[in-house]
Design a protein around this motif. Sequence first.
Motif, PDB file in Angstrom:
ATOM      1  N   SER A 257      -0.794  16.576   0.598  1.00  0.00           N
ATOM      2  CA  SER A 257      -0.141  16.708  -0.699  1.00  0.00           C
ATOM      3  C   SER A 257       0.565  15.397  -1.008  1.00  0.00           C
ATOM      4  N   ARG A 258       1.166  15.331  -2.167  1.00  0.00           N
ATOM      5  CA  ARG A 258       1.896  14.130  -2.554  1.00  0.00           C
ATOM      6  C   ARG A 258       3.114  13.913  -1.670  1.00  0.00           C
ATOM      7  N   ASP A 259       3.545  14.964  -0.976  1.00  0.00           N
ATOM      8  CA  ASP A 259       4.685  14.837  -0.077  1.00  0.00           C
ATOM      9  C   ASP A 259       4.410  13.894   1.085  1.00  0.00           C
ATOM     10  N   PHE A 260       3.126  13.595   1.335  1.00  0.00           N
ATOM     11  CA  PHE A 260       2.792  12.675   2.428  1.00  0.00           C
ATOM     12  C   PHE A 260       3.520  11.346   2.265  1.00  0.00           C
ATOM     13  N   PHE A 261       3.602  10.844   1.033  1.00  0.00           N
ATOM     14  CA  PHE A 261       4.205   9.534   0.797  1.00  0.00           C
ATOM     15  C   PHE A 261       5.732   9.575   0.880  1.00  0.00           C
ATOM     16  N   THR A 262       6.320  10.760   0.754  1.00  0.00           N
ATOM     17  CA  THR A 262       7.766  10.860   0.947  1.00  0.00           C
ATOM     18  C   THR A 262       8.115  11.132   2.410  1.00  0.00           C
ATOM     19  N   GLN A 263       7.145  11.662   3.173  1.00  0.00           N
ATOM     20  CA  GLN A 263       7.375  11.943   4.591  1.00  0.00           C
ATOM     21  C   GLN A 263       7.013  10.756   5.480  1.00  0.00           C
ATOM     22  N   LEU A 264       6.069   9.920   5.052  1.00  0.00           N
ATOM     23  CA  LEU A 264       5.637   8.791   5.879  1.00  0.00           C
ATOM     24  C   LEU A 264       6.791   7.863   6.258  1.00  0.00           C
ATOM     25  N   PRO A 265       7.743   7.565   5.341  1.00  0.00           N
ATOM     26  CA  PRO A 265       8.867   6.718   5.751  1.00  0.00           C
ATOM     27  C   PRO A 265       9.674   7.278   6.913  1.00  0.00           C
ATOM     28  N   SER A 446      12.924  -0.579   6.863  1.00  0.00           N
ATOM     29  CA  SER A 446      12.174  -0.330   8.096  1.00  0.00           C
ATOM     30  C   SER A 446      10.747  -0.836   7.995  1.00  0.00           C
ATOM     31  N   THR A 447      10.117  -0.631   6.854  1.00  0.00           N
ATOM     32  CA  THR A 447       8.751  -1.106   6.659  1.00  0.00           C
ATOM     33  C   THR A 447       8.683  -2.622   6.726  1.00  0.00           C
ATOM     34  N   SER A 448       9.636  -3.297   6.119  1.00  0.00           N
ATOM     35  CA  SER A 448       9.645  -4.762   6.133  1.00  0.00           C
ATOM     36  C   SER A 448       9.834  -5.312   7.538  1.00  0.00           C
ATOM     37  N   ILE A 449      10.790  -4.740   8.279  1.00  0.00           N
ATOM     38  CA  ILE A 449      11.085  -5.223   9.629  1.00  0.00           C
ATOM     39  C   ILE A 449       9.953  -4.897  10.596  1.00  0.00           C
ATOM     40  N   SER A 450       9.357  -3.714  10.450  1.00  0.00           N
ATOM     41  CA  SER A 450       8.372  -3.237  11.420  1.00  0.00           C
ATOM     42  C   SER A 450       6.983  -3.828  11.206  1.00  0.00           C
ATOM     43  N   PHE A 451       6.595  -4.071   9.960  1.00  0.00           N
ATOM     44  CA  PHE A 451       5.215  -4.449   9.681  1.00  0.00           C
ATOM     45  C   PHE A 451       5.071  -5.755   8.885  1.00  0.00           C
ATOM     46  N   ILE A 452       5.769  -5.850   7.764  1.00  0.00           N
ATOM     47  CA  ILE A 452       5.531  -6.987   6.866  1.00  0.00           C
ATOM     48  C   ILE A 452       5.954  -8.304   7.508  1.00  0.00           C
ATOM     49  N   LEU A 453       7.192  -8.388   7.976  1.00  0.00           N
ATOM     50  CA  LEU A 453       7.674  -9.644   8.561  1.00  0.00           C
ATOM     51  C   LEU A 453       6.925 -10.029   9.833  1.00  0.00           C
ATOM     52  N   PRO A 454       6.695  -9.105  10.789  1.00  0.00           N
ATOM     53  CA  PRO A 454       5.914  -9.508  11.963  1.00  0.00           C
ATOM     54  C   PRO A 454       4.537 -10.057  11.610  1.00  0.00           C
ATOM     55  N   GLY A 455       3.863  -9.399  10.662  1.00  0.00           N
ATOM     56  CA  GLY A 455       2.528  -9.853  10.283  1.00  0.00           C
ATOM     57  C   GLY A 455       2.519 -11.216   9.626  1.00  0.00           C
ATOM     58  N   ALA A 478       0.560  -6.537   8.231  1.00  0.00           N
ATOM     59  CA  ALA A 478       1.341  -6.904   7.049  1.00  0.00           C
ATOM     60  C   ALA A 478       0.835  -6.168   5.807  1.00  0.00           C
ATOM     61  N   THR A 479      -0.486  -6.058   5.673  1.00  0.00           N
ATOM     62  CA  THR A 479      -1.068  -5.349   4.530  1.00  0.00           C
ATOM     63  C   THR A 479      -0.680  -3.871   4.553  1.00  0.00           C
ATOM     64  N   TYR A 480      -0.731  -3.270   5.737  1.00  0.00           N
ATOM     65  CA  TYR A 480      -0.314  -1.875   5.880  1.00  0.00           C
ATOM     66  C   TYR A 480       1.140  -1.706   5.453  1.00  0.00           C
ATOM     67  N   GLY A 481       1.995  -2.636   5.863  1.00  0.00           N
ATOM     68  CA  GLY A 481       3.402  -2.560   5.486  1.00  0.00           C
ATOM     69  C   GLY A 481       3.610  -2.643   3.984  1.00  0.00           C
ATOM     70  N   VAL A 482       2.860  -3.522   3.338  1.00  0.00           N
ATOM     71  CA  VAL A 482       2.985  -3.663   1.885  1.00  0.00           C
ATOM     72  C   VAL A 482       2.547  -2.384   1.180  1.00  0.00           C
ATOM     73  N   LEU A 483       1.447  -1.786   1.654  1.00  0.00           N
ATOM     74  CA  LEU A 483       0.955  -0.553   1.038  1.00  0.00           C
ATOM     75  C   LEU A 483       1.950   0.594   1.236  1.00  0.00           C
ATOM     76  N   VAL A 484       2.513   0.690   2.440  1.00  0.00           N
ATOM     77  CA  VAL A 484       3.516   1.730   2.695  1.00  0.00           C
ATOM     78  C   VAL A 484       4.719   1.545   1.789  1.00  0.00           C
ATOM     79  N   LEU A 485       5.163   0.316   1.656  1.00  0.00           N
ATOM     80  CA  LEU A 485       6.321   0.034   0.802  1.00  0.00           C
ATOM     81  C   LEU A 485       6.052   0.434  -0.643  1.00  0.00           C
ATOM     82  N   ILE A 486       4.886   0.044  -1.167  1.00  0.00           N
ATOM     83  CA  ILE A 486       4.573   0.311  -2.577  1.00  0.00           C
ATOM     84  C   ILE A 486       4.461   1.812  -2.844  1.00  0.00           C
TER      85      ILE A 486
END
Length: 501
Positions: A257-265, A446-455, A478-486
């Motif tokens: 459901s659309r709740d996936f994007f609110t639960q993923l963080p 969390s997304t920036s620290i965990s994925f975007i910046l390391p990549g 890094a791409t995964y982090g950007v998609l999660v953030l958006i």
Amino acid sequence: MTTGRSESMLPAVQSAVPDSQSYVDNSSEPQGERSLAQLSPQLSTIRNSRANSLRASISSGRFFEEDVEQPTGTISSSSINLANTILGSGMLSMPNAMASLGLVFGSIVILLSALASGLGLYLLSRCARRTSGRDSSFFAVSKLTYPHAAIFFDAAIAIKCFGVSISYLIIFGDLMPEIAASLGFKTQLLLSRNFWISFAIILLIPLAFQRRLDALKYTSLTALLAVVYLFVVVAMFYFNPLRTPLPEGDIALFRWSRDFFTQLPIFVFAFTCHQNIFSVYNELHDNSSKQVNGTIALSIGSACGVYQWIAVLGYLTFGSKVAPNLLTMYDNSLVITLCRLSIAVLVLFSYPLQCHPARNCLDKVTLSIMRKWRKEPEFEVIVDQGDDVASNIPISDARTQVPVVHVMSSAKHISITFVLMLLSYIVSISVTSLDLVLSFVGSTGSTSISFILPGVFYYKMHQQSQWTCMKVISVLVATYGVLVLIFCLGANITRVVDGNF
């Protein structure tokens, strides 16, 4: 520290300064196009600047005894600190997050989140090897990759850690009055959340002011005992033969459901410990690749196992009706009261693990601002070795043993820590719930620290080299982090607009 002692240490410090020929400047030109003869004036300036900085630091008394001692961290102590950073309030919300995704899908997301988080830690540890000595940090890596944005990266990390530390105080303040009431206390003072938050701040003073992360290993170990207790309690209630069975079909294997994007963080936030990986790298006695990778694998692996256990059994116990806070689903009893108390201790001892990186980041930010204001030159160099070679620098090598040049003065250390604790105290007694705020923190900080910046850091440091497996992985992370953030930030904004909070 006396002047005589400082002067006696100068020869040793000078000998610890790395040979300038071991380094090259971080220019955009391909390696090998400029000879050492062309670089010698700048390399000489760099070496003299570093030596002068060391002498000035020692003569001014800004070195603590512990700052020039051998690092004492081990895989076990470092893993305990990282695991305690990971295992916090996210455990209690994991069953509810799994309920929104289904049993199998939720387990897969937990596993993939652990893998992605581990890759981010690994990339940051590789970047740490490109910094000089044991002075690695987000700021130091930023100066080698995106120097003009370094101050903004550290400021963002400090704000993220500060927000998480506030959540710990709020959770402690909410749990302790319930615990006091269930134990039969009726004194109004003991039923006040403001009293317990004030009590927590006073109790945390000796822990929050610790300079070294490794000094917190015993409190982290104590906090992890709370995880073991919750681990046992969840299993005990699930395997209880008197438990009321769930309605048929209440447990779903896959749910979308659309709740996936609110639960993923929540899953991203649950595995975030990247703000402390540089301190772990700096403080490990043997910070070779084998030791650092072992620390990452042990901390991430154990956390993943705990999350899977609590999420699966919590979901199977209460089904789709499981609450965001798992402990609220159980009836009041001595066992549950002790479990709530153990979680309160856990979040209390997790506070210093957020204060430590926040203080270090603010130190780098203020240092950069002061240097620009004074127009002081700032030299940052990069090790002129391949990634695989740099990963096996022996512990006896001078480059890994050189004392930290930029050491916080005692006055600055105390003032930054005091301000952080004071502000977190004011906010925590003023705000009663940070659920929505933490959702935004998970999807942004969390997304920036965990994925975007390391990549992006790893890619930038290897942009002139040929494409390797790790270089491709860094781009994917890094791409995964950007998609999660958006997508997740957009979902949370929509949630606010629709009033579903």
